[in-house]
Design a protein around this motif. Structure first.
Motif, PDB file in Angstrom:
ATOM      1  N   THR A  48      77.895  67.159  36.698  1.00 57.67           N
ATOM      2  CA  THR A  48      77.763  65.737  37.010  1.00 57.67           C
ATOM      3  C   THR A  48      77.392  65.555  38.472  1.00 57.67           C
ATOM      4  N   ALA A  49      78.049  66.312  39.346  1.00 56.37           N
ATOM      5  CA  ALA A  49      77.757  66.221  40.775  1.00 56.37           C
ATOM      6  C   ALA A  49      76.317  66.627  41.071  1.00 56.37           C
ATOM      7  N   GLN A  50      75.850  67.669  40.411  1.00 53.90           N
ATOM      8  CA  GLN A  50      74.475  68.105  40.640  1.00 53.90           C
ATOM      9  C   GLN A  50      73.481  67.022  40.233  1.00 53.90           C
ATOM     10  N   TYR A  51      73.771  66.313  39.158  1.00 53.94           N
ATOM     11  CA  TYR A  51      72.888  65.215  38.743  1.00 53.94           C
ATOM     12  C   TYR A  51      72.873  64.103  39.789  1.00 53.94           C
ATOM     13  N   VAL A  52      74.049  63.695  40.256  1.00 54.18           N
ATOM     14  CA  VAL A  52      74.127  62.646  41.276  1.00 54.18           C
ATOM     15  C   VAL A  52      73.389  63.068  42.538  1.00 54.18           C
ATOM     16  N   GLU A  53      73.595  64.288  42.962  1.00 56.10           N
ATOM     17  CA  GLU A  53      72.936  64.786  44.183  1.00 56.10           C
ATOM     18  C   GLU A  53      71.411  64.826  44.011  1.00 56.10           C
ATOM     19  N   LYS A  54      70.952  65.221  42.841  1.00 50.65           N
ATOM     20  CA  LYS A  54      69.503  65.254  42.581  1.00 50.65           C
ATOM     21  C   LYS A  54      68.909  63.856  42.693  1.00 50.65           C
ATOM     22  N   GLU A  55      69.571  62.869  42.083  1.00 50.32           N
ATOM     23  CA  GLU A  55      69.074  61.491  42.139  1.00 50.32           C
ATOM     24  C   GLU A  55      69.104  60.954  43.568  1.00 50.32           C
ATOM     25  N   LEU A  56      70.122  61.309  44.311  1.00 48.24           N
ATOM     26  CA  LEU A  56      70.206  60.853  45.704  1.00 48.24           C
ATOM     27  C   LEU A  56      69.089  61.456  46.552  1.00 48.24           C
ATOM     28  N   ARG A  57      68.833  62.728  46.376  1.00 49.36           N
ATOM     29  CA  ARG A  57      67.767  63.364  47.165  1.00 49.36           C
ATOM     30  C   ARG A  57      66.412  62.759  46.822  1.00 49.36           C
ATOM     31  N   LYS A  58      66.180  62.465  45.562  1.00 54.87           N
ATOM     32  CA  LYS A  58      64.924  61.811  45.162  1.00 54.87           C
ATOM     33  C   LYS A  58      64.774  60.459  45.851  1.00 54.87           C
ATOM     34  N   ALA A  59      65.895  59.798  46.131  1.00 57.56           N
ATOM     35  CA  ALA A  59      65.870  58.475  46.767  1.00 57.56           C
ATOM     36  C   ALA A  59      65.863  58.553  48.288  1.00 57.56           C
ATOM     37  N   GLY A  60      65.871  59.768  48.853  1.00 56.92           N
ATOM     38  CA  GLY A  60      65.777  59.923  50.302  1.00 56.92           C
ATOM     39  C   GLY A  60      67.097  60.161  51.014  1.00 56.92           C
ATOM     40  N   PHE A  61      68.168  60.387  50.269  1.00 51.89           N
ATOM     41  CA  PHE A  61      69.463  60.681  50.877  1.00 51.89           C
ATOM     42  C   PHE A  61      69.611  62.183  51.127  1.00 51.89           C
ATOM     43  N   ALA A  62      70.572  62.525  51.959  1.00 57.29           N
ATOM     44  CA  ALA A  62      70.934  63.924  52.198  1.00 57.29           C
ATOM     45  C   ALA A  62      72.421  64.074  51.885  1.00 57.29           C
ATOM     46  N   PRO A  63      72.797  64.113  50.604  1.00 57.70           N
ATOM     47  CA  PRO A  63      74.215  64.137  50.243  1.00 57.70           C
ATOM     48  C   PRO A  63      74.911  65.412  50.717  1.00 57.70           C
ATOM     49  N   LYS A  64      76.183  65.262  51.060  1.00 54.22           N
ATOM     50  CA  LYS A  64      76.988  66.395  51.486  1.00 54.22           C
ATOM     51  C   LYS A  64      78.249  66.469  50.632  1.00 54.22           C
ATOM     52  N   ARG A  65      78.736  67.677  50.457  1.00 57.74           N
ATOM     53  CA  ARG A  65      79.987  67.881  49.731  1.00 57.74           C
ATOM     54  C   ARG A  65      81.135  68.072  50.723  1.00 57.74           C
ATOM     55  N   GLN A  66      82.249  67.451  50.433  1.00 56.23           N
ATOM     56  CA  GLN A  66      83.466  67.645  51.211  1.00 56.23           C
ATOM     57  C   GLN A  66      84.489  68.305  50.291  1.00 56.23           C
ATOM     58  N   TYR A  67      84.759  69.587  50.548  1.00 54.06           N
ATOM     59  CA  TYR A  67      85.619  70.365  49.658  1.00 54.06           C
ATOM     60  C   TYR A  67      87.090  70.206  50.017  1.00 54.06           C
ATOM     61  N   PHE A  68      87.947  70.340  49.004  1.00 56.67           N
ATOM     62  CA  PHE A  68      89.390  70.334  49.205  1.00 56.67           C
ATOM     63  C   PHE A  68      90.050  71.045  48.034  1.00 56.67           C
ATOM     64  N   ASP A  69      91.267  71.520  48.252  1.00 58.31           N
ATOM     65  CA  ASP A  69      92.031  72.202  47.220  1.00 58.31           C
ATOM     66  C   ASP A  69      92.882  71.196  46.449  1.00 58.31           C
ATOM     67  N   PHE A  70      93.114  71.497  45.190  1.00 59.06           N
ATOM     68  CA  PHE A  70      93.972  70.646  44.390  1.00 59.06           C
ATOM     69  C   PHE A  70      94.620  71.477  43.287  1.00 59.06           C
ATOM     70  N   PHE A  71      95.640  70.907  42.697  1.00 53.20           N
ATOM     71  CA  PHE A  71      96.336  71.589  41.617  1.00 53.20           C
ATOM     72  C   PHE A  71      95.651  71.253  40.304  1.00 53.20           C
ATOM     73  N   PHE A  72      95.108  72.258  39.640  1.00 56.35           N
ATOM     74  CA  PHE A  72      94.364  72.079  38.391  1.00 56.35           C
ATOM     75  C   PHE A  72      95.288  72.287  37.199  1.00 56.35           C
ATOM     76  N   GLU A  73      95.163  71.401  36.225  1.00 50.74           N
ATOM     77  CA  GLU A  73      95.870  71.611  34.969  1.00 50.74           C
ATOM     78  C   GLU A  73      94.979  71.223  33.809  1.00 50.74           C
ATOM     79  N   SER A  74      95.050  71.998  32.765  1.00 52.50           N
ATOM     80  CA  SER A  74      94.261  71.746  31.569  1.00 52.50           C
ATOM     81  C   SER A  74      95.114  72.064  30.346  1.00 52.50           C
ATOM     82  N   VAL A  75      95.144  71.137  29.396  1.00 51.52           N
ATOM     83  CA  VAL A  75      95.922  71.342  28.176  1.00 51.52           C
ATOM     84  C   VAL A  75      95.107  72.169  27.195  1.00 51.52           C
ATOM     85  N   ASN A  76      95.593  73.340  26.871  1.00 51.73           N
ATOM     86  CA  ASN A  76      94.918  74.207  25.910  1.00 51.73           C
ATOM     87  C   ASN A  76      95.277  73.823  24.479  1.00 51.73           C
ATOM     88  N   ALA A  77      96.512  73.420  24.283  1.00 53.08           N
ATOM     89  CA  ALA A  77      96.957  73.001  22.945  1.00 53.08           C
ATOM     90  C   ALA A  77      98.226  72.170  23.096  1.00 53.08           C
TER      91      ALA A  77
END
Length: 510
Positions: free
Chosen positions: A80-109
């Motif tokens: 999803t981020a790659q799509y947004v960044e592609k559209e922004l660059r086409k429109a003349g923007f120079a998008p940047k990513r700001q990384y951070f750590d977080f606690f990931f959880e995913s329900v397997n079952a």
């Protein structure tokens, strides 16, 4: 409830008859885009809902290709981020990513099955940050506290719940406190049932060794289980098999190509979905709306203030991305934070049983439970004046801080935004104004796998997307009402006239 300002109380009956038509076709909805995008009105006309829907179609395609979701820390979020960044660059923007750590959880079952006296499955919604039961789950007899809300160990009156599963009502204290108190009483797991009709989607607020595996269920199901328990023991097996680990994700930040760097208008929406669905209304709708506004804005050369667009990560896990952004400025660049004139937030703008809601920064309907920085009411007025101008009914929605504007307002940055509703229920007055179904949820598919393109109300999305564009451009041109900063020449005003220098009479050649 504050409504459409041009309609007095006596006029509401007449307004009600026309409300559905006003929503379906507001004054600007049928006008073709203006060839220029130099004023707020022209920007609103340039925003076409068909283009916003194209972004949402791409978000849904991505979710389908990536385990049905676009949650933070997943391949779906990255795509999803790659799509947004592609559209922004086409429109003349120079998008940047700001990384951070977080606690990931995913329900397997997950499952909640009664094994005695009957054998049947019960629907459940596991709480965020609840620890895993493991693949084999927890089996035990249900036990309820004497005080239904289970907020204190005394509510269990000394009962030993070792090996049992606590059944507790929502209310009075946090879900985390209920989980931890049940654990103190000896329970291996907890089920929290709603205290009002509807599903219960909750969070324990963070990782804690004191939490026990915890899930939510409806009020009706909770009461049905209590009735069974009154007849004899009820045994359940609760499985909550989860992946829980630290991961990295990011915000996307993109500045407009022009405008004063010392007077920044920020526009934001969270890009991540919940793990249980594609998140097309929550919050693909807000993300797509600001993306289309960004694309149109960079075609203009008639605005004065820099506009900074933000797509936040990990909002669904506790406003993590926006909080990281603001805290980073507070700690490392407080001068940059002071340059932000105001922040506009868009979290769900296409709800199927929608309202046209504006954050009530002037507290004319709802007393805010959070600080409301100066300039917020003036930011709200940009939206309400626009809706009044196009004869579009609107209502206040609580300025609660329960979205990505929270960190901004806690640090003194004015804010407002738009909201079409989530898990609240539509009132009779709102039906008169906007159509829809009284008593039903604004978004019955909130935080579920059914939050897909079929869940979007296109009329609501059209109205709100145009309002996003209008407010963004209006403030890009002039924030003087919000923070007192004026520009030498408004972006949509006349150029200053050239004046021939006057030579003092006594210096003129004779």
């Amino acid at each position: 409830m504050k409504t459409h300002r041009k309609a007095g109380t006596a006029a509401l009956a007449g307004l009600a008859l026309a409300a559905t038509a006003a929503v379906s076709a507001p004054a600007q909805a049928d006008k073709p885009p203006h060839p220029n995008v130099n004023t707020a009105d022209q920007m609103a006309r340039s925003i076409q809902v068909e283009n916003v829907m194209k972004h949402l179609q791409e978000f849904e395609r991505i979710a389908k290709d990536h385990d049905g979701n676009r949650a933070a820390g997943t391949s779906g979020y990255e795509a999803t981020a790659q799509y947004v960044e592609k559209e922004l660059r086409k429109a003349g923007f120079a998008p940047k990513r700001q990384y951070f750590d977080f606690f990931f959880e995913s329900v397997n079952a997950t499952s909640l099955n009664e094994t005695s006296p009957e054998q049947r499955a019960w629907p459940n919604n596991p709480m965020s940050y609840a620890p895993s039961t493991g693949a084999s789950g927890v089996t035990g007899e249900l036990a309820a506290p004497q005080v239904a809300t289970g907020c204190a160990i005394s509510d269990y009156a000394g009962a030993d719940l070792t090996g049992k599963i606590a059944l507790v009502s929502r209310g009075t204290c946090s879900f985390a406190q209920k989980s931890q108190v049940a654990g103190q009483a000896g329970a291996d797991a907890a089920i929290i049932y709603n205290n009002a009709p509807g599903a219960l989607n909750g969070t324990l607020g963070g990782v804690s060794d004191a939490n026990i595996p915890t899930t939510g269920m409806t009020q009706a199901d909770g009461q049905a289980l209590l009735a069974k328990m009154a007849q004899g023991p009820v045994t359940m097996t609760f499985i909550l098999d989860k992946t829980m680990e630290m991961r990295q994700t990011f915000n996307i930040i993109a500045d407009s190509s022009r405008g004063r760097a010392d007077n920044v208008v920020m526009v934001g929406a969270h890009l991540d979905s919940v793990g249980s669905g594609p998140g097309i209304n929550d919050n693909g709708s807000g993300s797509a709306g600001i993306l289309e506004t960004a694309i149109k804005l960079n075609k203009s050369k008639k605005y004065n203030n820099k506009v900074r667009f933000a797509w936040w990560g990990a909002e669904e896990l506790g406003l993590i991305g926006s909080t990281h952004y603001v805290n980073d400025l507070v700690e490392n660049n407080p001068a940059e934070l002071k340059k932000i004139a105001t922040y506009l937030n868009f979290d769900m703008i296409g709800s199927p049983n929608h309202i046209i809601g504006v954050y009530d920064a002037d507290q004319s309907t709802h007393q805010a439970p959070v600080p409301v920085p100066p300039g917020s009411a003036e930011t709200e007025q940009v939206f309400t004046d626009y809706f009044d101008k196009i004869d579009q009914p609107w209502v206040d929605t609580e300025f609660s801080g329960r979205s990505d504007y929270q960190a901004f307002i806690l640090n003194g940055v004015p804010a407002s935004g738009l909201f079409t509703g989530a898990d609240g229920r539509k009132t009779a007055e709102e039906v008169r104004l906007f159509g829809g179904t009284e008593g039903e949820l604004y978004d019955p598919n909130y935080h579920t796998p059914a939050d897909d393109l079929t869940n979007i109300n296109v009329d609501a999305l059209r109205i709100m997307s145009k309002a996003v564009g209008y407010a963004t451009m209006s403030l890009a041109i002039d924030t003087s009402a919000v923070n007192g900063k004026t520009n030498p020449r408004p972006g949509n005003g006349p150029k200053p006239k050239k004046v021939k220098p006057q030579i003092p009479h006594h210096l003129k050649a004779s």
